[in-house]
Scaffold this motif. Structure first.
Motif, PDB file in Angstrom:
ATOM      1  N   LEU A 263      13.438   2.232   5.177  1.00  0.00           N
ATOM      2  CA  LEU A 263      13.405   2.479   3.709  1.00  0.00           C
ATOM      3  C   LEU A 263      12.950   4.473   3.651  1.00  0.00           C
ATOM      4  CD1 LEU A 263      13.700   2.124   0.641  1.00  0.00           C
ATOM      5  CD2 LEU A 263      10.847   1.399   0.890  1.00  0.00           C
ATOM      6  N   GLY A 264      11.936   4.497   4.459  1.00  0.00           N
ATOM      7  CA  GLY A 264      10.791   6.483   3.932  1.00  0.00           C
ATOM      8  C   GLY A 264      11.973   7.648   3.958  1.00  0.00           C
ATOM      9  N   LEU A 265      13.093   6.717   5.062  1.00  0.00           N
ATOM     10  CA  LEU A 265      13.630   8.159   5.324  1.00  0.00           C
ATOM     11  C   LEU A 265      14.672   7.864   4.617  1.00  0.00           C
ATOM     12  CD1 LEU A 265      13.385   9.581   9.336  1.00  0.00           C
ATOM     13  CD2 LEU A 265      12.451  10.545   7.212  1.00  0.00           C
ATOM     14  N   GLN A 266      15.391   7.000   4.706  1.00  0.00           N
ATOM     15  CA  GLN A 266      16.300   6.852   3.469  1.00  0.00           C
ATOM     16  C   GLN A 266      16.119   7.746   1.946  1.00  0.00           C
ATOM     17  OE1 GLN A 266      18.661   3.048   2.623  1.00  0.00           O
ATOM     18  NE2 GLN A 266      18.660   2.946   4.972  1.00  0.00           N
TER      19      GLN A 266
ATOM     20  N   GLU B 162       0.605  -1.503  -0.247  1.00  0.00           N
ATOM     21  CA  GLU B 162      -0.139  -0.013   0.102  1.00  0.00           C
ATOM     22  C   GLU B 162       0.575   1.088   0.090  1.00  0.00           C
ATOM     23  OE1 GLU B 162      -2.508  -0.928   3.234  1.00  0.00           O
ATOM     24  OE2 GLU B 162      -3.966  -1.933   1.707  1.00  0.00           O
ATOM     25  N   GLU B 163       2.084   1.368   0.829  1.00  0.00           N
ATOM     26  CA  GLU B 163       3.121   2.525   0.791  1.00  0.00           C
ATOM     27  C   GLU B 163       3.273   2.198  -1.210  1.00  0.00           C
ATOM     28  OE1 GLU B 163       5.919   3.038   3.907  1.00  0.00           O
ATOM     29  OE2 GLU B 163       4.049   2.367   5.036  1.00  0.00           O
ATOM     30  N   SER B 164       4.000   1.676  -1.733  1.00  0.00           N
ATOM     31  CA  SER B 164       4.338   1.856  -2.890  1.00  0.00           C
ATOM     32  C   SER B 164       2.476   2.090  -3.754  1.00  0.00           C
ATOM     33  CB  SER B 164       4.515   0.201  -3.415  1.00  0.00           C
ATOM     34  OG  SER B 164       5.227  -0.485  -3.006  1.00  0.00           O
TER      35      SER B 164
ATOM     36  N   GLN C  33       2.757  11.312   5.882  1.00  0.00           N
ATOM     37  CA  GLN C  33       3.044  10.224   5.770  1.00  0.00           C
ATOM     38  C   GLN C  33       3.286   9.884   7.839  1.00  0.00           C
ATOM     39  OE1 GLN C  33       1.227   8.471   3.444  1.00  0.00           O
ATOM     40  NE2 GLN C  33       0.323   7.242   5.872  1.00  0.00           N
ATOM     41  N   ASN C  34       4.489   9.691   7.295  1.00  0.00           N
ATOM     42  CA  ASN C  34       5.636   9.640   8.602  1.00  0.00           C
ATOM     43  C   ASN C  34       4.388  10.332   9.850  1.00  0.00           C
ATOM     44  OD1 ASN C  34       7.669   8.134   7.974  1.00  0.00           O
ATOM     45  ND2 ASN C  34       8.534   9.154   7.957  1.00  0.00           N
ATOM     46  N   ALA C  35       4.371  11.578  10.175  1.00  0.00           N
ATOM     47  CA  ALA C  35       3.986  12.245  10.992  1.00  0.00           C
ATOM     48  C   ALA C  35       2.405  11.320  11.575  1.00  0.00           C
ATOM     49  CB  ALA C  35       3.400  13.537  10.624  1.00  0.00           C
TER      50      ALA C  35
ATOM     51  N   LEU D  50       4.999  19.611  11.190  1.00  0.00           N
ATOM     52  CA  LEU D  50       4.694  19.591  12.139  1.00  0.00           C
ATOM     53  C   LEU D  50       3.824  18.733  13.180  1.00  0.00           C
ATOM     54  CD1 LEU D  50       4.674  23.353  12.539  1.00  0.00           C
ATOM     55  CD2 LEU D  50       6.733  22.263  13.238  1.00  0.00           C
ATOM     56  N   ASP D  51       4.296  18.078  14.251  1.00  0.00           N
ATOM     57  CA  ASP D  51       2.678  16.863  14.571  1.00  0.00           C
ATOM     58  C   ASP D  51       3.683  17.329  16.061  1.00  0.00           C
ATOM     59  OD1 ASP D  51       4.035  14.870  15.997  1.00  0.00           O
ATOM     60  OD2 ASP D  51       4.844  14.559  13.737  1.00  0.00           O
ATOM     61  N   ASP D  52       1.708  17.212  16.367  1.00  0.00           N
ATOM     62  CA  ASP D  52       2.443  17.355  18.418  1.00  0.00           C
ATOM     63  C   ASP D  52       2.036  15.327  18.377  1.00  0.00           C
ATOM     64  OD1 ASP D  52      -0.442  18.192  17.508  1.00  0.00           O
ATOM     65  OD2 ASP D  52      -1.257  19.052  18.675  1.00  0.00           O
TER      66      ASP D  52
ATOM     67  N   ALA E  73       3.705  11.420  19.022  1.00  0.00           N
ATOM     68  CA  ALA E  73       4.257  11.002  20.268  1.00  0.00           C
ATOM     69  C   ALA E  73       5.614  11.009  19.721  1.00  0.00           C
ATOM     70  CB  ALA E  73       4.237   9.624  19.837  1.00  0.00           C
ATOM     71  N   GLY E  74       5.936  11.745  19.223  1.00  0.00           N
ATOM     72  CA  GLY E  74       7.366  12.109  19.153  1.00  0.00           C
ATOM     73  C   GLY E  74       8.712  10.963  18.270  1.00  0.00           C
ATOM     74  N   LEU E  75       9.198  11.090  18.457  1.00  0.00           N
ATOM     75  CA  LEU E  75      10.411  10.358  18.262  1.00  0.00           C
ATOM     76  C   LEU E  75      10.881   9.652  18.914  1.00  0.00           C
ATOM     77  CD1 LEU E  75      12.488  13.271  16.048  1.00  0.00           C
ATOM     78  CD2 LEU E  75      11.266  11.397  14.312  1.00  0.00           C
TER      79      LEU E  75
ATOM     80  N   GLU F  40       1.359   8.114  10.576  1.00  0.00           N
ATOM     81  CA  GLU F  40       1.871   7.292  10.950  1.00  0.00           C
ATOM     82  C   GLU F  40       2.529   7.153  12.040  1.00  0.00           C
ATOM     83  OE1 GLU F  40       4.217   4.691   8.789  1.00  0.00           O
ATOM     84  OE2 GLU F  40       2.282   4.713   6.737  1.00  0.00           O
ATOM     85  N   HIS F  41       2.914   7.236  12.484  1.00  0.00           N
ATOM     86  CA  HIS F  41       3.887   7.388  14.170  1.00  0.00           C
ATOM     87  C   HIS F  41       2.934   8.545  14.986  1.00  0.00           C
ATOM     88  CE1 HIS F  41       5.729   4.322  11.545  1.00  0.00           C
ATOM     89  NE2 HIS F  41       7.142   5.745  10.622  1.00  0.00           N
ATOM     90  N   ALA F  42       2.786   9.306  14.000  1.00  0.00           N
ATOM     91  CA  ALA F  42       2.681  10.564  15.260  1.00  0.00           C
ATOM     92  C   ALA F  42       1.559  10.323  15.872  1.00  0.00           C
ATOM     93  CB  ALA F  42       2.501  11.908  15.151  1.00  0.00           C
TER      94      ALA F  42
HETATM   95  N1  LIG Z   1       6.452  12.690  13.249  1.00  0.00           N
HETATM   96  C1  LIG Z   1       7.405  11.202  13.979  1.00  0.00           C
HETATM   97  N2  LIG Z   1       7.044  10.953  14.875  1.00  0.00           N
HETATM   98  C2  LIG Z   1       7.245   9.683  15.448  1.00  0.00           C
HETATM   99  N3  LIG Z   1       8.157   9.564  15.337  1.00  0.00           N
HETATM  100  C3  LIG Z   1       8.716   9.565  13.469  1.00  0.00           C
HETATM  101  C4  LIG Z   1       7.828  10.331  13.036  1.00  0.00           C
HETATM  102  N4  LIG Z   1       8.594  10.235  11.633  1.00  0.00           N
HETATM  103  C5  LIG Z   1       9.305   9.406  11.393  1.00  0.00           C
HETATM  104  N5  LIG Z   1       9.054   8.286  12.770  1.00  0.00           N
HETATM  105  C6  LIG Z   1      10.365   7.891  13.112  1.00  0.00           C
HETATM  106  O1  LIG Z   1      11.196   6.800  12.701  1.00  0.00           O
HETATM  107  C7  LIG Z   1      10.650   6.302  11.972  1.00  0.00           C
HETATM  108  C8  LIG Z   1      11.253   5.918  10.365  1.00  0.00           C
HETATM  109  O2  LIG Z   1      10.946   6.053   9.447  1.00  0.00           O
HETATM  110  P1  LIG Z   1      10.854   5.683   8.086  1.00  0.00           P
HETATM  111  O3  LIG Z   1       9.768   7.444   7.271  1.00  0.00           O
HETATM  112  O4  LIG Z   1      12.068   6.312   7.160  1.00  0.00           O
HETATM  113  O5  LIG Z   1      10.337   4.563   8.273  1.00  0.00           O
HETATM  114  P2  LIG Z   1       8.921   4.033   8.260  1.00  0.00           P
HETATM  115  O6  LIG Z   1       7.547   5.168   8.516  1.00  0.00           O
HETATM  116  O7  LIG Z   1       8.580   3.248   9.658  1.00  0.00           O
HETATM  117  O8  LIG Z   1       8.846   3.035   7.346  1.00  0.00           O
HETATM  118  P3  LIG Z   1       8.442   2.940   5.962  1.00  0.00           P
HETATM  119  O9  LIG Z   1       9.770   2.482   5.134  1.00  0.00           O
HETATM  120  O10 LIG Z   1       7.082   2.554   5.317  1.00  0.00           O
HETATM  121  O11 LIG Z   1       7.996   4.335   6.141  1.00  0.00           O
HETATM  122  C9  LIG Z   1       9.390   6.155  11.493  1.00  0.00           C
HETATM  123  O12 LIG Z   1       9.729   4.382  12.108  1.00  0.00           O
HETATM  124  C10 LIG Z   1       9.046   6.110  13.680  1.00  0.00           C
HETATM  125  O13 LIG Z   1       9.713   5.690  14.247  1.00  0.00           O
END
Ligand SMILES: Nc1ncnc2c1ncn2[C@@H]1O[C@H](COP(=O)(O)OP(=O)(O)OP(=O)(O)O)[C@@H](O)[C@H]1O
Ligand SMILES: [Mg+2]
Length: 491
Positions: A452-455, A328-330, A403-405, A434-436, A438-440, A407-409
């Motif tokens: 992969l995403g951040l790479q 789905e991400e692809s 997307q990261n915000a 900017l998100d408010d 969960a934090g990194l 999914e992960h925030a």
């Molecule tokens: N806005 C955010 N809030 C909290 N954690 C974040 C945020 N952005 C990135 N992260 C953290 O950084 C990690 C790496 O992000 P990255 O996009 O590289 O991978 P991913 O989202 O887990 O997977 P994908 O490769 O599918 O994107 C995430 O797994 C998450 O733990």
């Protein structure tokens, strides 16, 4: 005159993706009005719980119900609209209502996006001239019924369309109805003439359309994809609309294929047919280098959408949730590149206004969150005009960060708000996400993050954009991503 967006934003709580859905509906609904022989009125629920008419379309195939404009009408309450809104089902009223001297039959259709209604569509038929319907009318009304069911189920308007209002065929031009096997069950007189001009032998009714079109010899044609027969097959197969143009025997015919699947079960397709020989002849005279480049972008976009559709189909078949979400991400990544090509295909030169692209990409990211609690994505500031070659990379970087915000925030369906703040300086573009939430995670390091995403983001920012990226903790909570990209000064 205010626009649909202004009317909706000022008075309702609808989100940006909701609004995009309504805009897409209104972009396509001339077809629905024509097939229904009815006026269409779009009603939204205001902050105060009132009903407000925000858009209106008259049929070109029959008499209108409303001689005066309906937009702006407000109702303190309406049982009919409430009931469709609350039940999520189409409400058909038994008795006609009277408007002055006109008897009107009203049908009320909830407009669904994702898992809830976002507006209500009223299909209002002027019964003054009602009589026993002809074969044409029956074919139209059946298809209209299927389309409104799809509106109520959230599958029409189609998410991926970019109808070109100038060239898109209309019902009056010619219409074919296909059954689920792709055979023609009805052909309007104009559609039959167009097919004869192309040299399709014999009667279309009963024929398998894709096969009949496959026998049309390929003309020199313009670079439009896919071929007519492929477009018909692809639309039925992927349940997505397809546009195509056929050229033969000196005639050029545009096709738009709309698959129908009310209740999730495919029932066939509508094919709008238009003879565009004259339009194309004029086009060709002015078709220069720029136009060819735009055509190529258009074609690339179509191909990318096909790739996305294939991946989406494959994702649906996956039992393993991890494999499914990877696919789905692809889909999302490919789709955001398609958005850029779509915009480039309408650009006048090698520069693009990026706000439009950004908004589509942001709406797409918020869409992914739509399964959980609403995550709102808002942009402030303008990207301005960018060189086309930056656009693809920037769109991808933006997709990944937002997307990261999402999914992960805001995991596990938490409600949230993501801000994209854009500052365009003379020769530098700065974008904050900017998100408010969960934090990194503890010990997070951008340079060594193995995912992969951040790479992808690091590579694009470094190699393609020649820019910089910082990802840091926000106080009191949340995450801040800051992207800096050197740009050429705006004109
Ligand atoms: N806005 C955010 N809030 C909290 N954690 C974040 C945020 N952005 C990135 N992260 C953290 O950084 C990690 C790496 O992000 P990255 O996009 O590289 O991978 P991913 O989202 O887990 O997977 P994908 O490769 O599918 O994107 C995430 O797994 C998450 O733990
Ligand atoms: Mg990611």
């Amino acid at each position: 005159m205010s626009t649909l967006a202004e009317r909706v934003q000022a008075r309702t709580e609808l989100t940006r993706p909701d609004l995009e859905h309504l805009k897409a509906l209104v972009a396509e609904w001339q077809l629905l009005a024509d097939l229904s022989f009815a006026d269409l009125v779009l009603w939204v629920r205001t902050h105060e719980g009132r009903w407000l008419a925000v858009a209106h379309m008259r049929p070109t195939t029959g008499p209108t119900t409303y001689a005066t404009d309906v937009v702006g009408t407000e109702l303190a309450s309406s049982d009919r609209l409430d009931s469709a809104w609350r039940s999520g089902r189409i409400v058909r009223d038994g008795d006609p209502e009277w408007h002055d001297t006109i008897p009107v039959r009203k049908e009320t259709v909830p407009v669904r996006r994702a898992d809830r209604p976002v507006a209500v569509l009223s299909r209002d038929t002027n019964l003054t001239t009602a009589r026993v319907p002809s074969q044409l009318e029956l074919a139209y009304l059946t298809s209209a019924g299927e389309l409104v069911q799809m509106v109520s189920e959230g599958t029409f308007p189609f998410p991926s369309t970019d109808p070109d209002p100038e060239h898109a065929p209309r019902v009056g031009d010619g219409l074919l109805r296909l059954d689920r096997t792709g055979h023609v069950v009805y052909a309007s007189p104009n559609a039959s003439s167009a097919s004869r001009r192309l040299g399709v032998p014999g009667d279309l009714v009963g024929a398998h359309l894709a096969q009949a079109l496959a026998r049309v010899p390929a003309g020199p044609g313009r670079l439009s994809e896919p071929r007519g027969s492929a477009a018909v097959a692809a639309a039925l197969r992927y349940r997505e609309p397809r546009d195509s143009e056929l050229e033969a025997g000196g005639a050029v015919v545009a096709l738009r294929v709309l698959p129908l699947f009310p209740g999730g079960a495919p029932t066939g397709a509508l094919v709008l047919v238009r003879d565009v020989t004259e339009v194309r002849r004029r086009d060709r005279q002015i078709l220069g280098k720029d136009a060819t480049i735009r055509e190529i972008h258009h074609r690339v976009k179509n191909n990318l959408q096909t790739v996305a559709a294939l991946l989406r189909m494959q994702a649906r078949r996956m039992a393993d949730p991890a494999a499914r979400s990877a696919l789905e991400e692809s889909v999302r990544r490919v789709a955001s590149i398609a958005v850029v090509h779509e915009t480039l295909s309408t650009a006048l030169d090698e520069k693009v206004g990026f706000d439009d692209i950004a908004d589509k990409v942001l709406a797409m990211c918020a869409e992914v969150a739509a399964t959980g609690a609403p995550v709102e994505v808002v942009r402030s500031g303008s990207f301005g005009v960018l060189e086309a070659q930056l656009a693809t990379s920037l769109a991808m970087v933006l997709t990944e960060l937002v997307q990261n915000a999402v999914e992960h925030a805001y995991p596990a369906g938490r409600e949230g708000r993501i801000e994209v703040v854009v500052r365009r300086q003379e020769d530098l573009l700065e974008v904050e996400v900017l998100d408010d939430g969960a934090g990194l995670p503890e010990g997070f390091d951008l340079a060594s993050s193995p995912r992969l995403g951040l790479q992808i983001v690091r590579t694009l920012v470094g190699a393609d954009l020649g820019g910089s990226l910082v990802l840091e903790q926000r106080r009191p909570r949340g995450t801040r991503a800051v992207l800096g990209v050197p740009v050429l000064p705006s004109p």
